[in-house]
Motif scaffolding. Sequence first.
Motif, PDB file in Angstrom:
ATOM      1  N   GLU A  23       0.518  -0.995   0.006  1.00  0.00           N
ATOM      2  CA  GLU A  23       0.034  -0.135  -0.171  1.00  0.00           C
ATOM      3  C   GLU A  23       0.814   1.038  -0.468  1.00  0.00           C
ATOM      4  O   GLU A  23       0.571   2.653  -0.301  1.00  0.00           O
ATOM      5  CB  GLU A  23      -1.178   0.114   1.366  1.00  0.00           C
ATOM      6  CG  GLU A  23      -2.608   1.179   1.543  1.00  0.00           C
ATOM      7  CD  GLU A  23      -3.070   0.645   0.149  1.00  0.00           C
ATOM      8  OE1 GLU A  23      -3.589   1.791  -0.891  1.00  0.00           O
ATOM      9  OE2 GLU A  23      -3.218  -0.021   0.016  1.00  0.00           O
ATOM     10  N   TYR A  24       2.094   1.362   0.928  1.00  0.00           N
ATOM     11  CA  TYR A  24       2.793   2.237   0.891  1.00  0.00           C
ATOM     12  C   TYR A  24       3.070   2.906  -0.519  1.00  0.00           C
ATOM     13  O   TYR A  24       3.967   3.717  -0.416  1.00  0.00           O
ATOM     14  CB  TYR A  24       3.511   2.133   2.142  1.00  0.00           C
ATOM     15  CG  TYR A  24       5.089   1.302   1.103  1.00  0.00           C
ATOM     16  CD1 TYR A  24       5.823   1.188   0.955  1.00  0.00           C
ATOM     17  CD2 TYR A  24       5.002   0.250   1.987  1.00  0.00           C
ATOM     18  CE1 TYR A  24       6.818   0.371   0.415  1.00  0.00           C
ATOM     19  CE2 TYR A  24       5.453  -1.232   2.102  1.00  0.00           C
ATOM     20  CZ  TYR A  24       6.866  -0.982   0.924  1.00  0.00           C
ATOM     21  OH  TYR A  24       7.727  -1.968   0.612  1.00  0.00           O
ATOM     22  N   THR A  27       1.121   4.496  -3.210  1.00  0.00           N
ATOM     23  CA  THR A  27      -0.099   5.654  -2.537  1.00  0.00           C
ATOM     24  C   THR A  27       1.005   6.684  -2.567  1.00  0.00           C
ATOM     25  O   THR A  27       0.991   7.771  -2.966  1.00  0.00           O
ATOM     26  CB  THR A  27      -0.464   5.405  -0.613  1.00  0.00           C
ATOM     27  OG1 THR A  27       0.820   5.095   0.121  1.00  0.00           O
ATOM     28  CG2 THR A  27      -1.330   5.046  -0.712  1.00  0.00           C
ATOM     29  N   SER A  28       2.772   6.248  -2.552  1.00  0.00           N
ATOM     30  CA  SER A  28       3.688   6.617  -3.130  1.00  0.00           C
ATOM     31  C   SER A  28       3.079   7.572  -4.342  1.00  0.00           C
ATOM     32  O   SER A  28       3.953   8.776  -5.009  1.00  0.00           O
ATOM     33  CB  SER A  28       4.909   5.900  -2.328  1.00  0.00           C
ATOM     34  OG  SER A  28       5.919   6.924  -2.629  1.00  0.00           O
ATOM     35  N   THR A  59      10.665   5.420   0.405  1.00  0.00           N
ATOM     36  CA  THR A  59       9.805   4.572  -0.607  1.00  0.00           C
ATOM     37  C   THR A  59      10.638   3.092  -1.054  1.00  0.00           C
ATOM     38  O   THR A  59      10.540   1.784  -0.932  1.00  0.00           O
ATOM     39  CB  THR A  59       9.210   4.664  -1.774  1.00  0.00           C
ATOM     40  OG1 THR A  59       7.712   5.913  -1.512  1.00  0.00           O
ATOM     41  CG2 THR A  59       8.277   3.355  -2.438  1.00  0.00           C
ATOM     42  N   GLU A 119       0.024  14.340   1.305  1.00  0.00           N
ATOM     43  CA  GLU A 119       1.588  13.593   0.390  1.00  0.00           C
ATOM     44  C   GLU A 119       1.331  14.070  -0.570  1.00  0.00           C
ATOM     45  O   GLU A 119       3.165  14.838  -0.982  1.00  0.00           O
ATOM     46  CB  GLU A 119       1.151  12.027   0.440  1.00  0.00           C
ATOM     47  CG  GLU A 119       2.173  11.461   0.008  1.00  0.00           C
ATOM     48  CD  GLU A 119       2.256  10.100   0.165  1.00  0.00           C
ATOM     49  OE1 GLU A 119       3.479   9.089  -0.061  1.00  0.00           O
ATOM     50  OE2 GLU A 119       1.346   9.964   0.139  1.00  0.00           O
TER      51      GLU A 119
END
Length: 129
Positions: A23-24, A27-28, A59, A119
Amino acid sequence: MRLVILVLAATPAMAQDTVPAPEYFVTSAMATSTAQIVAVNCGTLSVNPAAMTQSTDATLAALAEDGFTPENLTTRMQDPGDRIAVLQQAFMEKHGLTDGATETTVCAAGRREITEGTEIGALLLEVER
């Protein structure tokens, strides 16, 4: 026949199943690509290079911790494109952006992201024309 089975079992696709993108990462990737699109379409916003580098480095470090390398990223991770597109669509809906949105509307969306501390907003900065 056994030789064929052993050879097939040793291929990367068979030896290691792909996994969903973390998920990171999704989203990044969405935040960095969206910030770049906003900056390209708004003359008073730019990508903050220091923030972009910091985000990318974080990331990449997280991916490395999860066992992803540049060499195995595409063979080990499922394509996150559809998940990124869903997040980008939500961004567009949040800000009322459509095809042909004016620069004023795009700039307002970017400034709102900065104000909200999202973000995406963290990757943008205001600049003079």
